[in-house]
Design a protein around this motif. Structure first.
Motif, PDB file in Angstrom:
ATOM      1  N   THR A 113       0.788  -1.859  -0.087  1.00 18.49           N
ATOM      2  CA  THR A 113       0.091  -0.357   0.029  1.00 18.49           C
ATOM      3  C   THR A 113       0.450   1.309   0.472  1.00 18.49           C
ATOM      4  N   LEU A 114       2.102   1.378   0.842  1.00 18.78           N
ATOM      5  CA  LEU A 114       2.707   2.328   0.259  1.00 18.78           C
ATOM      6  C   LEU A 114       3.551   3.085  -0.349  1.00 18.78           C
ATOM      7  N   VAL A 115       3.584   1.851  -1.428  1.00 22.08           N
ATOM      8  CA  VAL A 115       4.302   2.142  -2.570  1.00 22.08           C
ATOM      9  C   VAL A 115       3.491   2.282  -3.596  1.00 22.08           C
ATOM     10  N   GLU A 116       2.373   1.336  -3.002  1.00 20.47           N
ATOM     11  CA  GLU A 116       1.298   2.162  -4.771  1.00 20.47           C
ATOM     12  C   GLU A 116       0.913   3.633  -3.861  1.00 20.47           C
ATOM     13  N   VAL A 117       0.065   4.412  -3.148  1.00 17.54           N
ATOM     14  CA  VAL A 117      -0.008   5.112  -2.380  1.00 17.54           C
ATOM     15  C   VAL A 117       1.642   6.353  -2.535  1.00 17.54           C
ATOM     16  N   GLY A 118       2.426   5.972  -2.094  1.00 18.79           N
ATOM     17  CA  GLY A 118       3.642   6.649  -1.808  1.00 18.79           C
ATOM     18  C   GLY A 118       3.977   7.904  -1.155  1.00 18.79           C
ATOM     19  N   HIS A 119       3.501   7.353   0.253  1.00 20.51           N
ATOM     20  CA  HIS A 119       3.110   8.105   1.354  1.00 20.51           C
ATOM     21  C   HIS A 119       2.516   7.462   2.197  1.00 20.51           C
ATOM     22  N   PHE A 120       3.661   8.140   3.231  1.00 23.05           N
ATOM     23  CA  PHE A 120       3.620   7.262   4.659  1.00 23.05           C
ATOM     24  C   PHE A 120       2.269   7.647   5.134  1.00 23.05           C
ATOM     25  N   LEU A 147      -5.399   2.984   5.827  1.00 27.54           N
ATOM     26  CA  LEU A 147      -5.544   1.728   6.066  1.00 27.54           C
ATOM     27  C   LEU A 147      -6.243   1.578   7.659  1.00 27.54           C
ATOM     28  N   PHE A 148      -6.077   2.519   7.712  1.00 34.46           N
ATOM     29  CA  PHE A 148      -6.637   2.932   9.284  1.00 34.46           C
ATOM     30  C   PHE A 148      -5.375   2.734  10.223  1.00 34.46           C
ATOM     31  N   MET A 149      -4.680   3.331  10.209  1.00 36.65           N
ATOM     32  CA  MET A 149      -3.065   3.039  10.952  1.00 36.65           C
ATOM     33  C   MET A 149      -2.773   4.344  11.358  1.00 36.65           C
ATOM     34  N   THR A 150      -1.653   4.641  12.703  1.00 36.07           N
ATOM     35  CA  THR A 150      -1.116   6.221  12.811  1.00 36.07           C
ATOM     36  C   THR A 150       0.261   5.840  11.618  1.00 36.07           C
ATOM     37  N   GLN A 151       0.686   7.080  11.359  1.00 31.18           N
ATOM     38  CA  GLN A 151       2.017   7.409  10.513  1.00 31.18           C
ATOM     39  C   GLN A 151       2.859   5.754  11.248  1.00 31.18           C
ATOM     40  N   PRO A 152       3.501   6.265  12.316  1.00 23.10           N
ATOM     41  CA  PRO A 152       4.182   5.242  13.905  1.00 23.10           C
ATOM     42  C   PRO A 152       3.837   3.695  13.009  1.00 23.10           C
ATOM     43  N   GLY A 153       2.489   3.292  12.942  1.00 22.45           N
ATOM     44  CA  GLY A 153       2.451   2.285  13.174  1.00 22.45           C
ATOM     45  C   GLY A 153       2.905   1.476  11.801  1.00 22.45           C
ATOM     46  N   VAL A 154       2.982   2.620  10.398  1.00 15.11           N
ATOM     47  CA  VAL A 154       2.552   2.167   9.319  1.00 15.11           C
ATOM     48  C   VAL A 154       4.360   2.104   9.328  1.00 15.11           C
ATOM     49  N   THR A 193      11.992  -6.101  -5.779  1.00 16.23           N
ATOM     50  CA  THR A 193      11.530  -7.841  -5.542  1.00 16.23           C
ATOM     51  C   THR A 193      10.406  -8.299  -4.941  1.00 16.23           C
ATOM     52  N   LEU A 194      11.018  -7.633  -3.644  1.00 15.11           N
ATOM     53  CA  LEU A 194       9.300  -7.602  -2.637  1.00 15.11           C
ATOM     54  C   LEU A 194       8.247  -6.759  -3.218  1.00 15.11           C
ATOM     55  N   TYR A 195       7.893  -6.074  -3.489  1.00 13.23           N
ATOM     56  CA  TYR A 195       6.730  -5.688  -3.942  1.00 13.23           C
ATOM     57  C   TYR A 195       6.292  -6.030  -5.409  1.00 13.23           C
ATOM     58  N   ARG A 196       7.269  -6.964  -6.132  1.00 19.32           N
ATOM     59  CA  ARG A 196       6.313  -7.401  -7.187  1.00 19.32           C
ATOM     60  C   ARG A 196       5.774  -8.574  -6.984  1.00 19.32           C
ATOM     61  N   TYR A 197       6.703  -9.628  -6.015  1.00 19.13           N
ATOM     62  CA  TYR A 197       6.022 -10.688  -5.167  1.00 19.13           C
ATOM     63  C   TYR A 197       5.497 -10.770  -4.582  1.00 19.13           C
ATOM     64  N   GLY A 198       5.418  -9.184  -3.650  1.00 17.40           N
ATOM     65  CA  GLY A 198       3.739  -9.042  -3.329  1.00 17.40           C
ATOM     66  C   GLY A 198       2.732  -8.892  -4.087  1.00 17.40           C
TER      67      GLY A 198
END
Length: 292
Positions: free
Chosen positions: A12-19, A26-33, A64-69
């Motif tokens: 989600t971070l890779v696709e959104v591009g912003h913490f 994701l209904f989280m806090t930034q420190p959680g991300v 590599t991990l993003y493509r795998y995910g």
């Protein structure tokens, strides 16, 4: 195993591009991300992001991990679709029956497969014992056998009868074929030969066949469409199901003996009692019942 929740946060971070926006999505806090990414990097044993200011770039490992995910998400989505979608027109269908029944049924199965090419037909010709073993081992889903099965785990249904024929060379057509005459001629054996011959001899010649060695054997062949060839050439007699005999191309070279007692075998369709059949089998089970 890669932690699924951390991986989802990373994708989600890779696709959104912003913490911050990822945290909101994701209904989280930034420190959680940030904590998820840190733990994922620790699990991977290498940095996944190169941060600069409020932005970041993926490292090679991160790419590599993003493509795998992404592949994993797609595969899981397809898996759940397959699990929830019992498609009656696609998938592998596995059956087993005698060689004579396989020869009879297979063209009918192929006609249906041509109309539904996403189906795959697997039909094995086998004796009763092998069919039952294959069903118990989940190697097949539907079998047809010629005797009742003594097992609480197998569901069976009587679907019809299979007539057995005593077949001799055409030169015997006008003879009263006695047991002695058959013994002189000799038996063309095959994988089900002893089983069929025992039934024919018991019903019509008051002869209990304990062992095939008591019969003169003049040949053996395990190819169903070849069993009647030596009979047609005067080399012996045999016993086969009517469907196999009627499909032999040289009918003028063989003769079916009219016996005092007709001999037939019951046909049972068997399935696993506690293993529901997928919908794709419904057509085939109905077809088999109609044909017999």
């Amino acid at each position: 195993m890669i932690n699924t929740q951390w991986l989802q946060t990373f994708i989600t971070l890779v696709e959104v591009g912003h913490f911050t926006q990822t945290a909101e999505k994701l209904f989280m806090t930034q420190p959680g991300v940030s904590q998820h990414i840190k733990k994922l990097e620790e699990q991977a044993g290498t940095p996944l992001l190169q941060r600069y200011g409020k932005r970041f770039e993926l490292t090679q490992a991160g790419e590599t991990l993003y493509r795998y995910g992404c592949r994993r998400q797609k595969e899981e989505s397809e898996l759940f679709h397959q699990l929830q979608n019992d498609d009656p027109y696609s998938g592998e269908c596995r059956f087993a029956c005698s060689g004579s029944l396989a020869t009879f049924l297979y063209p009918h199965f192929l006609d249906y497969q041509k109309a539904h090419p996403d189906l795959t037909i697997k039909l094995e010709a086998a004796p009763n014992k092998r069919i039952i073993e294959s069903l118990k081992a989940n190697e097949i889903e539907v079998g047809i056998v010629t005797r009742e099965v003594e097992s609480d785990d197998i569901k069976q249904m009587l679907i019809g009868q299979e007539t057995l024929c005593l077949v001799v060379p055409s030169s015997f057509a006008k003879e009263d074929v006695s047991l002695e005459r058959l013994q002189q001629l000799g038996f063309i054996n095959h994988p089900d030969g002893e089983h069929y011959l025992r039934q024919m001899f018991t019903a019509n010649y008051n002869e209990t066949l304990h062992n095939i060695s008591s019969v003169k054997i003049t040949g053996y062949i395990n190819q169903l469409n070849q069993i009647l060839l030596p009979v047609s050439q005067g080399l012996g007699f045999t016993v086969l199901p009517e469907k196999t005999v009627s499909s032999f191309p040289h009918q003028n070279k063989i003769s079916v003996v009219t016996t005092a007692q007709a001999v037939s075998e019951a046909l049972y369709l068997i399935t696993k009692k506690h293993r529901p059949l997928p919908k794709r089998y419904e057509y085939f089970v109905d077809l088999i019942k109609k044909l017999f």
